[in-house]
Design an enzyme around this catalytic site. Structure first.
Site, PDB file in Angstrom:
ATOM      1  CG  ASP A  65      -2.010   0.959   1.243  1.00 34.40           C
ATOM      2  OD1 ASP A  65      -2.032   1.809   0.342  1.00 34.40           O
ATOM      3  OD2 ASP A  65      -2.859   0.891   2.152  1.00 34.40           O
ATOM      4  N   GLY A 120      -5.109   3.595  -7.886  1.00 35.88           N
ATOM      5  CA  GLY A 120      -5.299   3.848  -9.314  1.00 35.88           C
ATOM      6  C   GLY A 120      -4.385   4.921  -9.895  1.00 35.88           C
ATOM      7  CG  ASP A 143      -9.370   3.189   1.473  1.00 37.06           C
ATOM      8  OD1 ASP A 143      -8.593   2.983   0.516  1.00 37.06           O
ATOM      9  OD2 ASP A 143      -9.005   3.180   2.657  1.00 37.06           O
TER      10      ASP A 143
HETATM   11  C1  GAL Z   1      -5.576   2.285   2.800  1.00 37.15           C
HETATM   12  C2  GAL Z   1      -6.036   1.106   1.961  1.00 37.15           C
HETATM   13  C3  GAL Z   1      -7.041   0.317   2.760  1.00 37.15           C
HETATM   14  C4  GAL Z   1      -6.378  -0.161   4.045  1.00 37.15           C
HETATM   15  C5  GAL Z   1      -5.779   1.026   4.814  1.00 37.15           C
HETATM   16  C6  GAL Z   1      -4.938   0.580   5.991  1.00 37.15           C
HETATM   17  O1  GAL Z   1      -4.652   3.025   2.093  1.00 37.15           O
HETATM   18  O2  GAL Z   1      -6.596   1.573   0.773  1.00 37.15           O
HETATM   19  O3  GAL Z   1      -7.526  -0.772   2.006  1.00 37.15           O
HETATM   20  O4  GAL Z   1      -5.387  -1.085   3.732  1.00 37.15           O
HETATM   21  O5  GAL Z   1      -4.959   1.804   3.985  1.00 37.15           O
HETATM   22  O6  GAL Z   1      -4.386   1.643   6.677  1.00 37.15           O
END
Ligand code: GAL
Length: 524
Positions: free
Chosen positions: A259, A301, A322
């Site tokens: 991420d 994306g 999200d």
């Molecule tokens: C976001 C991600 C989520 C989750 C979250 C955790 O960036 O899109 O799916 O993983 O971080 O902090």
């Protein structure tokens, strides 16, 4: 005079048939349970094609419904793999020689038996069909514990989800230590003297956890990011990518969600090379490990990741932000995420999938206030059928993210429909094309491996609508058979096209086939 076996068969069938598809009153509302109850005779679900790398550990629990005990067998299984005949778990090492290993899986109980083709493709591609499983984020946010994850794995078996192909049990953010934290559960050095990343006190035994998940025939996923910190400000992999890839492999993980989060502090104004570089680096490190680790690219994306995610080694890539944080307008948030993802059909295919985020139904937390307790979804029943239909038509990874310990019958009936999942897992691996998008209607069509086509007629309006699909819109002609995919019922033969009355915010999901390829439900 009936034999005892025939009598048992008939009485079991009658009991099962009576329990089928009856609307169930629950409190004030009537539950519209569309998925027929799984029949007592075995039925094998899940993908028909499975990618694995040569000479690596292999683990696959045959997803199969039906009354246990079930006796499993497999014809044509490579000799380096063995099948546990009672649990249906295939394990061992994949052959060293790349190639296609055509296997026939069989399942038998006292009422009957069934078989299903399962081709193991040993080569360099993983994820020949979209991954299926559960991810903890929307249930536990910044507070997951090892026992939550174990309970989720247990629930994946006990609820029957694993019998439909759900396989990955994924830990999201907040398993590592949190630099600067004074919370006794999260504090302490983030790495040991050798630079190996350490789990926090809520995860005392990562190796033991993956071993437990594997003992159930399931797979384990973990989470990190290319920046110094994760989105929730826990330790991430920047500057330690090599050590982390090795550690994730040593712990026994089978999937990494990587991420972006704080990587924006490393590269100030990223262009395409900067978007790609951290993912390219991690994918090549994962490939060097002696186990198969699926890479889920998560960067919302940016830089049109769908155009290059596959090239740099991703097996799926999040196409949007999200989903849980999207504030819906007249339609709940999953629709707008679905519409954006649906436009990217050209980029999905075996080995690499557009990922529009998780299935947020059941008892699920609120991403806009992660401290609130998880609550039953506010989506209507029709919206939940629409969500699951859309994701399956889009060949999206199917990850449920609500609480596994609070699964209810309605949620399971949405998540676990063998014919809906067959559409998602279809071997051709095509994402549905958008046939029509108006303010009232959304129509998706997904060509399937057997020559049939799955069509979703989505009513976006607040009134019931008749939605049509002429065969010419789905590149078909003549008289075709139409099957109601949710209810496992043949609707009939139709010339030129098909129309359905669809309630507000609901869907008609049909499979259109020449008669000879009409899938036969195990039920009828
Ligand atoms: C976001 C991600 C989520 C989750 C979250 C955790 O960036 O899109 O799916 O993983 O971080 O902090």
């Amino acid at each position: 005079m009936l034999t005892r076996r025939e009598a048992t068969l008939i009485s079991t069938f009658v009991v099962w048939a009576l329990g089928m598809q009856c609307p169930v009153a629950f409190g004030q509302s009537l539950l519209d349970m569309r998925t027929p109850k799984a029949p007592p005779i075995p039925h094998i679900n899940g993908p028909k094609v499975y990618g694995a790398r040569p000479g690596h550990p292999f683990l696959y629990r045959i997803p199969c419904t039906g009354t246990r005990p079930i006796h499993f067998s497999a014809m044509g299984l490579p000799s380096s793999l063995k099948l546990d005949e009672t649990s249906g778990i295939i394990s061992g090492t994949t052959p060293d020689v790349p190639g296609e290993y055509a296997t026939t899986l069989e399942a038998a109980n006292s009422l009957g038996n069934v078989s299903r083709q399962f081709k193991i493709v040993v080569g360099d591609q993983l994820g020949l069909t979209p991954q299926m499983g559960w991810n903890d984020w929307y249930s536990y946010y910044e507070h997951p514990t090892e026992s939550d994850i174990r309970e989720a794995a247990d629930a994946m078996i006990k609820s029957g989800m694993a019998d439909y192909g759900y396989q990955f049990v994924d830990i999201d953010d907040a398993w590592a230590r949190k630099p600067g934290s004074s919370d006794p559960q999260l504090e302490g050095p983030a790495r040991n003297a050798d630079g190996d990343i350490l789990s926090n006190a809520r995860f005392p035994n990562m190796g033991g956890l993956t071993e437990y998940i594997h003992s159930l025939g399931l797979k384990a996923g973990i989470y990190s990011g290319p920046g110094p910190l994760t989105c929730a400000k826990f330790e991430a992999s920047y500057g330690h990518e090599d050590a982390d890839a090795r550690q994730f492999s040593k712990w026994g993980f089978d999937l990494l969600k990587y991420d972006w989060c704080s990587y924006g502090t490393v590269v100030k104004s990223p262009g395409l090379p900067e978007f790609q570089e951290p993912y390219r680096k991690m994918s090549s490190l994962l490939e060097k490990q002696n186990r198969d680790i699926v890479l889920n690219i998560c960067q919302y994306g940016m830089g049109e990741v769908w155009k290059w995610g596959r090239k740099i080694g991703g097996m799926s890539w999040r196409t949007t932000g999200d989903l849980g944080a999207v504030k819906g307008g007249s339609l709940p948030g999953f629709y707008s995420v679905g519409f954006a993802n649906a436009a990217l059909d050209a980029y999905a295919g075996p080995g690499g999938w557009n990922d529009p985020d998780y299935i947020l139904i059941g008892t699920v937390g609120d991403a806009n206030d992660i401290n609130l307790p998880a609550k039953p979804t506010h989506l209507t029943q029709g919206e939940q059928y629409s969500y699951m239909s859309m994701w399956s038509l889009m060949a999206a990874p199917l990850f449920f993210s609500g609480e596994m310990t609070k699964l209810d019958d309605f949620t399971l009936n949405v998540l676990c429909n063998s014919e809906v999942i067959d559409i998602d897992q279809d071997s051709l691996g095509r994402q549905a094309k958008v046939v029509r998008k108006t303010p009232q209607e959304f129509v998706l069509a997904k060509p399937l491996d057997d020559g049939s086509v799955a069509v979703g007629l989505f009513n976006l309006s607040t009134e019931p609508l008749t939605i049509s699909v002429p065969w010419s819109d789905v590149e078909r002609s003549g008289t075709l058979m139409v099957r109601d995919v949710w209810r496992h019922e043949s609707i009939g033969a139709f010339a030129n096209g098909f129309s359905s009355q669809v309630p507000a915010h609901d869907v008609a999901l049909v499979r259109i086939s020449p008669q000879r390829t009409l899938p036969v439900s195990p039920a009828r």
